[in-house]
Enzyme design. Sequence first.
Site, mmCIF file in Angstrom:
data_model
loop_
_atom_site.group_PDB
_atom_site.id
_atom_site.type_symbol
_atom_site.label_atom_id
_atom_site.label_comp_id
_atom_site.label_asym_id
_atom_site.label_seq_id
_atom_site.Cartn_x
_atom_site.Cartn_y
_atom_site.Cartn_z
ATOM 1 N N ASP A 96 0.809 -1.223 0.000
ATOM 2 C CA ASP A 96 0.000 0.000 0.000
ATOM 3 C C ASP A 96 0.843 1.274 0.000
ATOM 4 O O ASP A 96 0.619 2.190 -0.797
ATOM 5 C CB ASP A 96 -1.003 -0.014 1.163
ATOM 6 C CG ASP A 96 -0.356 0.001 2.546
ATOM 7 O OD1 ASP A 96 0.795 -0.476 2.691
ATOM 8 O OD2 ASP A 96 -0.991 0.501 3.491
ATOM 9 N N LEU A 123 3.992 1.591 -0.809
ATOM 10 C CA LEU A 123 4.767 1.679 -2.049
ATOM 11 C C LEU A 123 3.894 2.249 -3.167
ATOM 12 O O LEU A 123 4.334 3.098 -3.951
ATOM 13 C CB LEU A 123 5.295 0.305 -2.481
ATOM 14 C CG LEU A 123 5.795 0.351 -3.922
ATOM 15 C CD1 LEU A 123 7.095 1.121 -4.024
ATOM 16 C CD2 LEU A 123 5.916 -1.014 -4.532
ATOM 17 N N TYR A 159 3.238 -12.457 -1.459
ATOM 18 C CA TYR A 159 1.851 -12.919 -1.535
ATOM 19 C C TYR A 159 1.523 -13.397 -2.938
ATOM 20 O O TYR A 159 2.137 -12.996 -3.925
ATOM 21 C CB TYR A 159 0.859 -11.860 -1.054
ATOM 22 C CG TYR A 159 0.716 -10.636 -1.918
ATOM 23 C CD1 TYR A 159 1.581 -9.559 -1.786
ATOM 24 C CD2 TYR A 159 -0.311 -10.548 -2.863
ATOM 25 C CE1 TYR A 159 1.438 -8.432 -2.568
ATOM 26 C CE2 TYR A 159 -0.462 -9.416 -3.644
ATOM 27 C CZ TYR A 159 0.420 -8.370 -3.492
ATOM 28 O OH TYR A 159 0.281 -7.247 -4.276
ATOM 29 N N ARG A 198 -6.612 -3.518 8.817
ATOM 30 C CA ARG A 198 -6.519 -4.936 8.441
ATOM 31 C C ARG A 198 -6.375 -5.739 9.729
ATOM 32 O O ARG A 198 -5.271 -5.935 10.221
ATOM 33 C CB ARG A 198 -5.308 -5.190 7.540
ATOM 34 C CG ARG A 198 -5.297 -4.412 6.242
ATOM 35 C CD ARG A 198 -6.334 -4.950 5.233
ATOM 36 N NE ARG A 198 -6.325 -4.138 4.014
ATOM 37 C CZ ARG A 198 -7.064 -3.046 3.815
ATOM 38 N NH1 ARG A 198 -7.894 -2.623 4.762
ATOM 39 N NH2 ARG A 198 -6.988 -2.374 2.686
ATOM 40 N N LYS A 246 -12.523 8.851 2.196
ATOM 41 C CA LYS A 246 -12.882 8.352 0.858
ATOM 42 C C LYS A 246 -14.006 7.337 1.000
ATOM 43 O O LYS A 246 -14.115 6.670 2.022
ATOM 44 C CB LYS A 246 -11.656 7.674 0.221
ATOM 45 C CG LYS A 246 -10.486 8.606 0.014
ATOM 46 C CD LYS A 246 -9.166 7.857 -0.007
ATOM 47 C CE LYS A 246 -8.749 7.506 1.393
ATOM 48 N NZ LYS A 246 -7.596 6.563 1.429
ATOM 49 N N GLY A 268 -7.504 3.817 -3.255
ATOM 50 C CA GLY A 268 -7.244 4.701 -2.117
ATOM 51 C C GLY A 268 -5.791 5.166 -2.073
ATOM 52 O O GLY A 268 -5.506 6.335 -1.777
ATOM 53 N N ASP A 269 -4.861 4.265 -2.374
ATOM 54 C CA ASP A 269 -3.429 4.618 -2.327
ATOM 55 C C ASP A 269 -3.104 5.703 -3.356
ATOM 56 O O ASP A 269 -2.341 6.635 -3.080
ATOM 57 C CB ASP A 269 -2.549 3.388 -2.642
ATOM 58 C CG ASP A 269 -2.844 2.207 -1.730
ATOM 59 O OD1 ASP A 269 -3.315 2.422 -0.599
ATOM 60 O OD2 ASP A 269 -2.593 1.059 -2.164
HETATM 61 P P1 ADP Z 1 -9.861 2.055 -1.080
HETATM 62 O O1 ADP Z 1 -9.038 1.566 -2.231
HETATM 63 O O2 ADP Z 1 -8.998 2.485 0.064
HETATM 64 O O3 ADP Z 1 -10.984 1.148 -0.680
HETATM 65 P P2 ADP Z 1 -11.990 3.789 -2.035
HETATM 66 O O4 ADP Z 1 -12.712 2.624 -2.635
HETATM 67 O O5 ADP Z 1 -12.706 4.499 -0.971
HETATM 68 O O6 ADP Z 1 -10.523 3.423 -1.566
HETATM 69 O O7 ADP Z 1 -11.697 4.786 -3.243
HETATM 70 C C1 ADP Z 1 -10.732 5.794 -3.202
HETATM 71 C C2 ADP Z 1 -11.075 6.833 -4.250
HETATM 72 O O8 ADP Z 1 -11.079 6.212 -5.544
HETATM 73 C C3 ADP Z 1 -12.455 7.431 -4.093
HETATM 74 O O9 ADP Z 1 -12.455 8.529 -3.207
HETATM 75 C C4 ADP Z 1 -12.772 7.863 -5.521
HETATM 76 O O10 ADP Z 1 -12.171 9.107 -5.803
HETATM 77 C C5 ADP Z 1 -12.101 6.769 -6.349
HETATM 78 N N1 ADP Z 1 -13.056 5.697 -6.680
HETATM 79 C C6 ADP Z 1 -13.126 4.462 -6.149
HETATM 80 N N2 ADP Z 1 -14.110 3.731 -6.709
HETATM 81 C C7 ADP Z 1 -14.697 4.550 -7.633
HETATM 82 C C8 ADP Z 1 -15.771 4.404 -8.575
HETATM 83 N N3 ADP Z 1 -16.456 3.268 -8.680
HETATM 84 N N4 ADP Z 1 -16.067 5.465 -9.359
HETATM 85 C C9 ADP Z 1 -15.379 6.617 -9.276
HETATM 86 N N5 ADP Z 1 -14.348 6.804 -8.434
HETATM 87 C C10 ADP Z 1 -14.016 5.803 -7.610
#
Ligand code: ADP
Length: 302
Positions: A30, A32, A88, A167, A225, A257-258
């Site tokens: 993450d 990285l 992994y 996690r 997010k 997210g990263d």
């Molecule tokens: P993580 O990978 O940590 O679970 P998130 O799923 O909350 O992170 O998504 C991080 C960011 O990626 C969101 O704030 C958004 O900007 C973008 N994102 C994720 N999924 C979508 C999607 N289906 N449509 C548009 N943007 C997305």
Amino acid sequence: MPSTFLAIGECMVEMAPTGEGTFAKGFAGDTLNTAWYVRKSLSQDWAVSYLTAVGNDQISEEMIAFLDGAGLATDHIQRLNDRTIGLYLIQLKEGERSFAYWRSQSAARCLADDAVALSTAMDTAGLIYFSGITLGILSPEGRQTFLSSLAAARQKGARAAFDPNLRSRLWEDAQTMRDCVTEAAGLCDFVMPSFEDEEAHFGDKIPSESADRYLAAGAKMIVVKNGPQEVIVASENDRRSFRPDPVRNVVDTTAAGDSFNAAFLAEYLVSGDVDASVAAGARLAGTVIQHRGALLECRELA
Ligand code: ADP
């Protein structure tokens, strides 16, 4: 001298399936992933450095060469004789991915054992970036060393950014995870959680609750997010929400997210503009999820 963005955590060997019983070797993790995208987003006025611990063997050398090749500084990486890096394997069954990990004895678990080396790196950083995975892999003593070094570096002017990335299987128990993550967040300028994790492990009902909880812990700015839904940015005197542009063709959400964190921070460090920073984060994450794999090259980002 350039300022340094210092990312701290674990990078592992990734074995990704390429067919019946064959795998491609890569490197991932993450923190990285975030360092990779920060390097692509920030100008050369910033050095981007990756701090971890590796072994003294060939695969560790390969990983360092990979980080070098990505433009990341590797001079704070510690080398341990009796350990090697974690690994992994991604398995595919009827289109669903599952992961098997060999990381319980990885060198990265010792990255905070040498308190002097850790402080030396942190004290010269402009921004220190780490995650709940960085903390989860450490021993209880390692976590305390990490947090006190972080507090000392902040006293000397460094800023800190943290993605709780909860996690639970990395931790001895859920309460220890919640306590340590809350303590870490209280030391940070930016806390960047994903609501799905916060809901699952802290029981928050809406993203604003996650923001309030981390503000109460002492964090300065919280960026929550929530996949395709609104991003909330909250600080003591300001609260805003932004809806990311919809992405219709989602291929692989690994590193959403990263990569968001990377582009947000890279923009914020330069402009200090929250709206522009969320837009940059959402734009990059929106691109990353339209491609397979965590780490995209510049041509795919264009
Ligand atoms: P993580 O990978 O940590 O679970 P998130 O799923 O909350 O992170 O998504 C991080 C960011 O990626 C969101 O704030 C958004 O900007 C973008 N994102 C994720 N999924 C979508 C999607 N289906 N449509 C548009 N943007 C997305």
